[in-house]
Scaffold this motif. Structure first.
Motif, PDB file in Angstrom:
ATOM      1  N   LYS A 165     -16.828  15.871  -2.600  1.00 53.09           N
ATOM      2  CA  LYS A 165     -17.948  16.463  -1.883  1.00 53.09           C
ATOM      3  C   LYS A 165     -18.865  17.170  -2.859  1.00 53.09           C
ATOM      4  N   ASP A 166     -19.984  17.642  -2.342  1.00 51.75           N
ATOM      5  CA  ASP A 166     -20.970  18.308  -3.207  1.00 51.75           C
ATOM      6  C   ASP A 166     -20.389  19.539  -3.878  1.00 51.75           C
ATOM      7  N   GLY A 167     -19.423  20.180  -3.202  1.00 56.01           N
ATOM      8  CA  GLY A 167     -18.827  21.386  -3.746  1.00 56.01           C
ATOM      9  C   GLY A 167     -17.914  21.147  -4.918  1.00 56.01           C
ATOM     10  N   GLY A 168     -17.595  19.857  -5.177  1.00 55.86           N
ATOM     11  CA  GLY A 168     -16.756  19.511  -6.310  1.00 55.86           C
ATOM     12  C   GLY A 168     -15.300  19.382  -5.984  1.00 55.86           C
ATOM     13  N   LYS A 169     -14.907  19.712  -4.747  1.00 54.54           N
ATOM     14  CA  LYS A 169     -13.511  19.592  -4.341  1.00 54.54           C
ATOM     15  C   LYS A 169     -13.252  18.182  -3.815  1.00 54.54           C
ATOM     16  N   GLY A 170     -11.961  17.778  -3.831  1.00 51.21           N
ATOM     17  CA  GLY A 170     -11.612  16.452  -3.338  1.00 51.21           C
ATOM     18  C   GLY A 170     -11.916  16.342  -1.861  1.00 51.21           C
ATOM     19  N   ALA A 171     -12.303  15.085  -1.421  1.00 51.16           N
ATOM     20  CA  ALA A 171     -12.644  14.886  -0.019  1.00 51.16           C
ATOM     21  C   ALA A 171     -11.423  14.962   0.834  1.00 51.16           C
ATOM     22  N   VAL A 173      -3.373  -0.893  -8.261  1.00 51.71           N
ATOM     23  CA  VAL A 173      -4.818  -0.819  -8.040  1.00 51.71           C
ATOM     24  C   VAL A 173      -5.057   0.503  -7.330  1.00 51.71           C
ATOM     25  N   MET A 174      -5.971   1.317  -7.875  1.00 54.69           N
ATOM     26  CA  MET A 174      -6.157   2.649  -7.323  1.00 54.69           C
ATOM     27  C   MET A 174      -7.632   2.959  -7.118  1.00 54.69           C
ATOM     28  N   ILE A 175      -7.923   3.631  -6.011  1.00 55.29           N
ATOM     29  CA  ILE A 175      -9.274   4.099  -5.731  1.00 55.29           C
ATOM     30  C   ILE A 175      -9.196   5.596  -5.448  1.00 55.29           C
ATOM     31  N   LYS A 176      -9.942   6.380  -6.231  1.00 56.28           N
ATOM     32  CA  LYS A 176      -9.934   7.826  -6.039  1.00 56.28           C
ATOM     33  C   LYS A 176     -10.797   8.205  -4.846  1.00 56.28           C
ATOM     34  N   ARG A 177     -10.484   9.362  -4.276  1.00 54.77           N
ATOM     35  CA  ARG A 177     -11.334   9.921  -3.239  1.00 54.77           C
ATOM     36  C   ARG A 177     -12.673  10.342  -3.856  1.00 54.77           C
ATOM     37  N   LEU A 180       0.854  -1.180   0.000  1.00 53.95           N
ATOM     38  CA  LEU A 180       0.000   0.000   0.000  1.00 53.95           C
ATOM     39  C   LEU A 180       0.893   1.234   0.000  1.00 53.95           C
ATOM     40  N   VAL A 181       0.982   1.902  -1.118  1.00 56.62           N
ATOM     41  CA  VAL A 181       1.876   3.053  -1.233  1.00 56.62           C
ATOM     42  C   VAL A 181       1.169   4.377  -0.947  1.00 56.62           C
ATOM     43  N   ILE A 182      -0.140   4.396  -1.130  1.00 54.80           N
ATOM     44  CA  ILE A 182      -0.928   5.582  -0.770  1.00 54.80           C
ATOM     45  C   ILE A 182      -2.172   5.122  -0.020  1.00 54.80           C
ATOM     46  N   VAL A 183      -2.396   5.686   1.140  1.00 58.44           N
ATOM     47  CA  VAL A 183      -3.590   5.390   1.930  1.00 58.44           C
ATOM     48  C   VAL A 183      -4.148   6.700   2.467  1.00 58.44           C
ATOM     49  N   ASP A 184      -5.404   6.959   2.136  1.00 64.96           N
ATOM     50  CA  ASP A 184      -6.092   8.154   2.618  1.00 64.96           C
ATOM     51  C   ASP A 184      -5.328   9.437   2.277  1.00 64.96           C
ATOM     52  N   GLY A 185      -4.824   9.482   1.038  1.00 71.51           N
ATOM     53  CA  GLY A 185      -4.161  10.683   0.566  1.00 71.51           C
ATOM     54  C   GLY A 185      -2.757  10.909   1.082  1.00 71.51           C
ATOM     55  N   LYS A 186      -2.185   9.878   1.718  1.00 73.33           N
ATOM     56  CA  LYS A 186      -0.843  10.017   2.282  1.00 73.33           C
ATOM     57  C   LYS A 186       0.083   8.957   1.692  1.00 73.33           C
ATOM     58  N   LEU A 187       1.288   9.400   1.306  1.00 73.36           N
ATOM     59  CA  LEU A 187       2.277   8.501   0.708  1.00 73.36           C
ATOM     60  C   LEU A 187       3.017   7.727   1.791  1.00 73.36           C
ATOM     61  N   ILE A 242      -5.295  12.275 -12.311  1.00 73.49           N
ATOM     62  CA  ILE A 242      -5.368  12.679 -10.903  1.00 73.49           C
ATOM     63  C   ILE A 242      -4.265  13.690 -10.650  1.00 73.49           C
ATOM     64  N   GLY A 243      -4.642  14.825 -10.088  1.00 76.70           N
ATOM     65  CA  GLY A 243      -3.676  15.905  -9.942  1.00 76.70           C
ATOM     66  C   GLY A 243      -2.747  15.785  -8.754  1.00 76.70           C
ATOM     67  N   SER A 244      -3.184  15.110  -7.692  1.00 77.55           N
ATOM     68  CA  SER A 244      -2.396  15.088  -6.465  1.00 77.55           C
ATOM     69  C   SER A 244      -2.585  13.775  -5.711  1.00 77.55           C
ATOM     70  N   ILE A 245      -1.569  13.427  -4.921  1.00 75.25           N
ATOM     71  CA  ILE A 245      -1.652  12.247  -4.061  1.00 75.25           C
ATOM     72  C   ILE A 245      -2.822  12.377  -3.096  1.00 75.25           C
ATOM     73  N   LYS A 246      -3.133  13.607  -2.695  1.00 73.67           N
ATOM     74  CA  LYS A 246      -4.219  13.844  -1.750  1.00 73.67           C
ATOM     75  C   LYS A 246      -5.574  13.438  -2.319  1.00 73.67           C
ATOM     76  N   ASP A 247      -5.655  13.286  -3.646  1.00 75.36           N
ATOM     77  CA  ASP A 247      -6.912  12.899  -4.292  1.00 75.36           C
ATOM     78  C   ASP A 247      -7.074  11.387  -4.399  1.00 75.36           C
ATOM     79  N   VAL A 248      -6.097  10.639  -3.827  1.00 75.19           N
ATOM     80  CA  VAL A 248      -6.125   9.180  -3.896  1.00 75.19           C
ATOM     81  C   VAL A 248      -6.475   8.605  -2.524  1.00 75.19           C
ATOM     82  N   MET A 249      -7.484   7.750  -2.484  1.00 81.42           N
ATOM     83  CA  MET A 249      -7.864   7.101  -1.229  1.00 81.42           C
ATOM     84  C   MET A 249      -7.010   5.858  -0.981  1.00 81.42           C
TER      85      MET A 249
END
Length: 230
Positions: free
Chosen positions: A224-230, A217-221, A169-176, A200-207
């Motif tokens: 939210k309703d506002g359109g910004k990454g969670a 294997v990748m899962i995006k965040r 697991l190289v990225i979990v909850d937006g953290k490397l 995907i623009g940033s690691i922070k956008d990866v769950m």
């Protein structure tokens, strides 16, 4: 109120430290000495936690005394089969070559219904499918099926296959996770390229992102309703 809060935190840390020192076994995998020590530790911790008049050291000192004793016994168990048999016991067969060993069953106070249940839990219809059942020292049953009931394995089919490897697991909850990144045999260039290919623009956008033999294997965040990454 504040004193009780602080005492509880201290005892909580002491018990967690004690259990971590003893090892990572779960309750179902503990041998008798480990189980007894775990029960006694919980009792010792509860006394000073509930009674303000009881000094903390009256609970902490016995707890770590028990941990030291358990570590000593664990060392002796590793060095001596005789001591291991005395303190932990030994594995016993209650079914052998499809036959019930009634003397062993009576000694362990195990019924046929118990063995039928263990066979079903292991995925077999009944004891008729079982060649041997061994009761291990932690109380669990190891089951050896009869040859005709043994699950088919890839080797039986003469099929060549690659060994399955655990993904890192190289990225979990937006953290490397840099350590897992290194263990996976990839670098930041690999991660950046993978993110680019997935728009995907940033690691922070990866769950979640795992790597195994260069495959990801990748899962995006979710956004939210506002359109910004969670």
């Amino acid at each position: 109120m504040g004193l009780s809060f602080v005492r509880t935190i201290i005892l909580y840390i002491a018990v967690i430290t004690a259990m971590r020192t003893m090892g990572k076994r779960t309750i179902g995998e503990m041998n008798p000495t480990e189980l007894v020590v775990s029960i006694m530790i919980s009792d010792l911790a509860s006394v000073p936690m509930q009674s303000k008049s009881t000094p903390l050291f009256d609970g902490i000192v016995p707890i770590f005394t028990l941990v030291v004793l358990e570590l000593v016994f664990a060392f002796l168990i590793m060095k001596s089969r005789t001591i291991k048999r005395i303190l932990v016991g030994r594995s016993c067969s209650v079914v052998k070559n499809g036959n019930l060993l009634e003397n062993e069953m009576a000694r362990l106070r195990i019924t046929v219904d118990d063995l039928e249940e263990q066979a079903r839990l292991a995925g077999y219809d009944s004891l008729a499918s079982v060649s041997e059942i061994i009761i291990e020292t932690n109380g669990k049953a190891s089951i050896v099926p009869k040859e005709q009931n043994r699950p088919v394995e890839i080797g039986d089919l003469k099929i060549e296959s690659e060994q399955t490897k655990i993904p890192f697991l190289v990225i979990v909850d937006g953290k490397l996770r840099e350590k897992d990144l290194k263990n996976a045999g990839v670098d930041m260039n690999f991660v950046s390229e993978t993110l680019r290919k997935n728009s995907i623009g940033s690691i922070k956008d990866v769950m979640y992102m795992s790597v195994s033999d260069g495959k990801t294997v990748m899962i995006k965040r979710k956004k939210k309703d506002g359109g910004k990454g969670a």
